[in-house]
Design an enzyme around this catalytic site. Sequence first.
Site, PDB file in Angstrom:
ATOM      1  N   PRO A   1       0.835  -1.211   0.000  1.00 53.11           N
ATOM      2  CA  PRO A   1       0.000   0.000   0.000  1.00 53.11           C
ATOM      3  C   PRO A   1       0.865   1.253   0.000  1.00 53.11           C
ATOM      4  O   PRO A   1       1.809   1.345   0.788  1.00 53.11           O
ATOM      5  CB  PRO A   1      -0.781  -0.128   1.321  1.00 53.11           C
ATOM      6  CG  PRO A   1       0.046  -1.033   2.185  1.00 53.11           C
ATOM      7  CD  PRO A   1       0.738  -1.976   1.250  1.00 53.11           C
TER       8      PRO A   1
ATOM      9  N   GLN B   1      -6.792  -0.700   1.123  1.00 50.05           N
ATOM     10  CA  GLN B   1      -6.295  -0.541   2.497  1.00 50.05           C
ATOM     11  C   GLN B   1      -7.143   0.509   3.215  1.00 50.05           C
ATOM     12  O   GLN B   1      -7.160   1.679   2.821  1.00 50.05           O
ATOM     13  CB  GLN B   1      -4.827  -0.123   2.531  1.00 50.05           C
ATOM     14  CG  GLN B   1      -4.296  -0.211   3.977  1.00 50.05           C
ATOM     15  CD  GLN B   1      -2.910   0.358   4.170  1.00 50.05           C
ATOM     16  OE1 GLN B   1      -2.646   1.487   3.789  1.00 50.05           O
ATOM     17  NE2 GLN B   1      -2.028  -0.397   4.799  1.00 50.05           N
TER      18      GLN B   1
ATOM     19  N   HIS C   1      -5.527  -0.903   8.183  1.00 50.67           N
ATOM     20  CA  HIS C   1      -4.218  -0.270   8.403  1.00 50.67           C
ATOM     21  C   HIS C   1      -4.005  -0.017   9.899  1.00 50.67           C
ATOM     22  O   HIS C   1      -4.519   0.958  10.453  1.00 50.67           O
ATOM     23  CB  HIS C   1      -4.191   1.050   7.633  1.00 50.67           C
ATOM     24  CG  HIS C   1      -2.857   1.716   7.561  1.00 50.67           C
ATOM     25  ND1 HIS C   1      -1.750   1.294   8.278  1.00 50.67           N
ATOM     26  CD2 HIS C   1      -2.438   2.786   6.825  1.00 50.67           C
ATOM     27  CE1 HIS C   1      -0.722   2.089   7.996  1.00 50.67           C
ATOM     28  NE2 HIS C   1      -1.115   2.996   7.122  1.00 50.67           N
TER      29      HIS C   1
ATOM     30  N   HIS D   1       2.268   1.909  11.703  1.00 47.69           N
ATOM     31  CA  HIS D   1       2.714   3.310  11.848  1.00 47.69           C
ATOM     32  C   HIS D   1       1.953   4.088  12.909  1.00 47.69           C
ATOM     33  O   HIS D   1       1.728   5.292  12.759  1.00 47.69           O
ATOM     34  CB  HIS D   1       2.576   4.069  10.517  1.00 47.69           C
ATOM     35  CG  HIS D   1       3.203   3.376   9.347  1.00 47.69           C
ATOM     36  ND1 HIS D   1       2.599   3.301   8.119  1.00 47.69           N
ATOM     37  CD2 HIS D   1       4.358   2.704   9.227  1.00 47.69           C
ATOM     38  CE1 HIS D   1       3.356   2.627   7.281  1.00 47.69           C
ATOM     39  NE2 HIS D   1       4.445   2.254   7.939  1.00 47.69           N
TER      40      HIS D   1
ATOM     41  N   TYR E   1      -1.226   3.794  13.718  1.00 50.28           N
ATOM     42  CA  TYR E   1      -2.673   3.895  13.522  1.00 50.28           C
ATOM     43  C   TYR E   1      -3.362   2.740  14.233  1.00 50.28           C
ATOM     44  O   TYR E   1      -2.915   1.585  14.134  1.00 50.28           O
ATOM     45  CB  TYR E   1      -3.028   3.857  12.035  1.00 50.28           C
ATOM     46  CG  TYR E   1      -2.468   5.040  11.272  1.00 50.28           C
ATOM     47  CD1 TYR E   1      -2.898   6.337  11.555  1.00 50.28           C
ATOM     48  CD2 TYR E   1      -1.497   4.866  10.294  1.00 50.28           C
ATOM     49  CE1 TYR E   1      -2.367   7.425  10.879  1.00 50.28           C
ATOM     50  CE2 TYR E   1      -0.970   5.946   9.612  1.00 50.28           C
ATOM     51  CZ  TYR E   1      -1.412   7.219   9.910  1.00 50.28           C
ATOM     52  OH  TYR E   1      -0.885   8.298   9.247  1.00 50.28           O
TER      53      TYR E   1
ATOM     54  N   ARG F   1      -2.672  -5.007   8.823  1.00 48.82           N
ATOM     55  CA  ARG F   1      -1.260  -4.609   8.775  1.00 48.82           C
ATOM     56  C   ARG F   1      -0.843  -3.926  10.076  1.00 48.82           C
ATOM     57  O   ARG F   1      -1.553  -3.075  10.605  1.00 48.82           O
ATOM     58  CB  ARG F   1      -1.039  -3.641   7.609  1.00 48.82           C
ATOM     59  CG  ARG F   1       0.427  -3.293   7.424  1.00 48.82           C
ATOM     60  CD  ARG F   1       0.664  -2.415   6.223  1.00 48.82           C
ATOM     61  NE  ARG F   1       1.805  -2.899   5.472  1.00 48.82           N
ATOM     62  CZ  ARG F   1       2.673  -2.123   4.826  1.00 48.82           C
ATOM     63  NH1 ARG F   1       2.512  -0.821   4.799  1.00 48.82           N
ATOM     64  NH2 ARG F   1       3.689  -2.651   4.167  1.00 48.82           N
TER      65      ARG F   1
ATOM     66  N   ARG G   1      10.823   1.010   8.896  1.00 45.82           N
ATOM     67  CA  ARG G   1      10.112   2.254   8.600  1.00 45.82           C
ATOM     68  C   ARG G   1      10.087   2.505   7.101  1.00 45.82           C
ATOM     69  O   ARG G   1      11.058   2.283   6.407  1.00 45.82           O
ATOM     70  CB  ARG G   1      10.814   3.416   9.299  1.00 45.82           C
ATOM     71  CG  ARG G   1      10.671   3.383  10.788  1.00 45.82           C
ATOM     72  CD  ARG G   1      11.569   4.401  11.416  1.00 45.82           C
ATOM     73  NE  ARG G   1      11.204   5.736  10.953  1.00 45.82           N
ATOM     74  CZ  ARG G   1      10.272   6.482  11.531  1.00 45.82           C
ATOM     75  NH1 ARG G   1       9.652   6.032  12.588  1.00 45.82           N
ATOM     76  NH2 ARG G   1       9.971   7.676  11.076  1.00 45.82           N
TER      77      ARG G   1
ATOM     78  N   ARG H   1       8.645   0.688  -2.678  1.00 46.23           N
ATOM     79  CA  ARG H   1       9.323   1.601  -3.587  1.00 46.23           C
ATOM     80  C   ARG H   1       9.721   0.948  -4.910  1.00 46.23           C
ATOM     81  O   ARG H   1       9.669   1.591  -5.964  1.00 46.23           O
ATOM     82  CB  ARG H   1      10.539   2.198  -2.877  1.00 46.23           C
ATOM     83  CG  ARG H   1      10.112   3.137  -1.758  1.00 46.23           C
ATOM     84  CD  ARG H   1      11.197   3.391  -0.762  1.00 46.23           C
ATOM     85  NE  ARG H   1      11.492   2.204   0.029  1.00 46.23           N
ATOM     86  CZ  ARG H   1      12.356   2.161   1.027  1.00 46.23           C
ATOM     87  NH1 ARG H   1      13.029   3.233   1.342  1.00 46.23           N
ATOM     88  NH2 ARG H   1      12.541   1.049   1.705  1.00 46.23           N
TER      89      ARG H   1
HETATM   90  C1  FMN Z   1       5.395   6.702  -1.157  1.00 45.27           C
HETATM   91  C2  FMN Z   1       5.045   5.736  -0.057  1.00 45.27           C
HETATM   92  C3  FMN Z   1       3.772   5.743   0.448  1.00 45.27           C
HETATM   93  C4  FMN Z   1       3.417   4.821   1.447  1.00 45.27           C
HETATM   94  N1  FMN Z   1       2.130   4.772   1.884  1.00 45.27           N
HETATM   95  C5  FMN Z   1       1.717   3.781   2.713  1.00 45.27           C
HETATM   96  C6  FMN Z   1       0.335   3.590   2.981  1.00 45.27           C
HETATM   97  O1  FMN Z   1      -0.531   4.274   2.445  1.00 45.27           O
HETATM   98  N2  FMN Z   1       0.013   2.585   3.840  1.00 45.27           N
HETATM   99  C7  FMN Z   1       0.944   1.780   4.429  1.00 45.27           C
HETATM  100  O2  FMN Z   1       0.596   0.891   5.211  1.00 45.27           O
HETATM  101  N3  FMN Z   1       2.254   1.914   4.133  1.00 45.27           N
HETATM  102  C8  FMN Z   1       2.650   2.870   3.270  1.00 45.27           C
HETATM  103  N4  FMN Z   1       3.972   2.937   2.900  1.00 45.27           N
HETATM  104  C9  FMN Z   1       4.908   1.895   3.337  1.00 45.27           C
HETATM  105  C10 FMN Z   1       5.014   0.816   2.267  1.00 45.27           C
HETATM  106  O3  FMN Z   1       3.815   0.079   2.168  1.00 45.27           O
HETATM  107  C11 FMN Z   1       6.146  -0.189   2.559  1.00 45.27           C
HETATM  108  O4  FMN Z   1       5.853  -0.894   3.720  1.00 45.27           O
HETATM  109  C12 FMN Z   1       7.492   0.503   2.710  1.00 45.27           C
HETATM  110  O5  FMN Z   1       7.747   1.347   1.595  1.00 45.27           O
HETATM  111  C13 FMN Z   1       8.633  -0.512   2.857  1.00 45.27           C
HETATM  112  O6  FMN Z   1       8.693  -1.319   1.735  1.00 45.27           O
HETATM  113  P1  FMN Z   1       9.807  -1.071   0.588  1.00 45.27           P
HETATM  114  O7  FMN Z   1      11.121  -1.065   1.289  1.00 45.27           O
HETATM  115  O8  FMN Z   1       9.629  -2.237  -0.326  1.00 45.27           O
HETATM  116  O9  FMN Z   1       9.514   0.249  -0.039  1.00 45.27           O
HETATM  117  C14 FMN Z   1       4.360   3.893   1.940  1.00 45.27           C
HETATM  118  C15 FMN Z   1       5.663   3.919   1.425  1.00 45.27           C
HETATM  119  C16 FMN Z   1       6.011   4.822   0.432  1.00 45.27           C
HETATM  120  C17 FMN Z   1       7.400   4.781  -0.133  1.00 45.27           C
END
Ligand code: FMN
Length: 352
Positions: free
Chosen positions: A49, A124, A163, A166, A168, A214, A254, A304
């Site tokens: 997400p 989500q 969700h 973080h 929440y 989550r 994070r 990402r």
């Molecule tokens: C631009 C961005 C927006 C994100 N928005 C959410 C979100 O809406 N909900 C959530 O649970 N995590 C959010 N995350 C966390 C990601 O879901 C993910 O757990 C985090 O980027 C780590 O994974 P990665 O290392 O593969 O990027 C966000 C991350 C990024 C980079």
Amino acid sequence: MGLESWMLVEDQGAKLSPDSDIKLNQEQALLTPYQLGPFALSHRIVHAPMTRCRCDGGVPHPATLLYYAQRASSGGLLIGEATQVMASESEYPDVPGIYTQEQVDAWRPVVKAVHDKNAIFFSQLWHSGRSKLSGCEQRILVQKFRCAARNSIMAGFDGVEIHGAHGYLVGHELVREHGESGLESSVQQNACRDALEIVGAVVEEIGASRVGFRFSPYTEYEEAKTSDQIELGVFLAKALNKYNILYIHVLESRSTTVAHDKNATMEPFRNNFKGSLVTAGGYTREEGNAAIACGRADLIAYGRLFLSNPDLPKRFELKAPLNSYDRGTFYNNSKVKGYTDYPTLEELNLKI
Ligand SMILES: Cc1cc2nc3c(=O)[nH]c(=O)nc-3n(C[C@H](O)[C@H](O)[C@H](O)COP(=O)(O)O)c2cc1C
């Protein structure tokens, strides 16, 4: 996959784990199929997400459709961006909601575009407040999650992820009350109360096999220590068993850090939760393959890398080079730049 097809496959087969009949491709374990409750996944690479702040006034846009359709692959699971269950202040502008008719109608073509590619799509569900709620606010919030879950199914989503990461929903009491050594079970119960009541209502509304949860036991925030968070996460995982939900989605690090917390382990959650386990947080292709091969998790969510590589499963399969992501455009409002303009391999015309 629409509601009818979901119903047709609901009773098929049990969850597959690494020691079951499906033989894992050890080198490319991410490409091994997985039966996630009623959903037959053809690979283990999940779209995490991600809030993108592109939904003007909280309503999905044709660019939202394009973004998700670009990332949908046959038998792949996409988890949509955090989507508000009610009108409330958010630190992010232009995040979508799913609490008005206009929003539900706007999500419908987005979900259809994902289903047209034979992918599975979860929404989500999110409440952006992080402070402790009064009893009355809590009762309202439970109803809002219940309605948003129903709306998600009406919009065509296959299921919802609640969700609780973080900061929440989970752990507010913990921050206020935790002591120096260990947590009283009454403190844990209080810290998870909002989350569990919401899960109960959502399960009652749309069925347990369409619900994921989550949380982020390895993220420290405010005064909550990691050891407390892990303890709380285990309490939560055990409590969630009672609801038979489809999966837990455990965030290892994070979202804003590049470094992957190598010490984060899934074992406490593997051992205490009986459904499927999705994990996320800084995984590379190699680390994802290794994690699936050793049974650390059933599915790996990529944030990402999926944001910047619309054809991520194909690239992993081909061990192709990846587009790098542009942090500066994660949250801007352009409907194109940093959103729908990351090229696929085909567009790059790369020969592997
Ligand atoms: C631009 C961005 C927006 C994100 N928005 C959410 C979100 O809406 N909900 C959530 O649970 N995590 C959010 N995350 C966390 C990601 O879901 C993910 O757990 C985090 O980027 C780590 O994974 P990665 O290392 O593969 O990027 C966000 C991350 C990024 C980079």
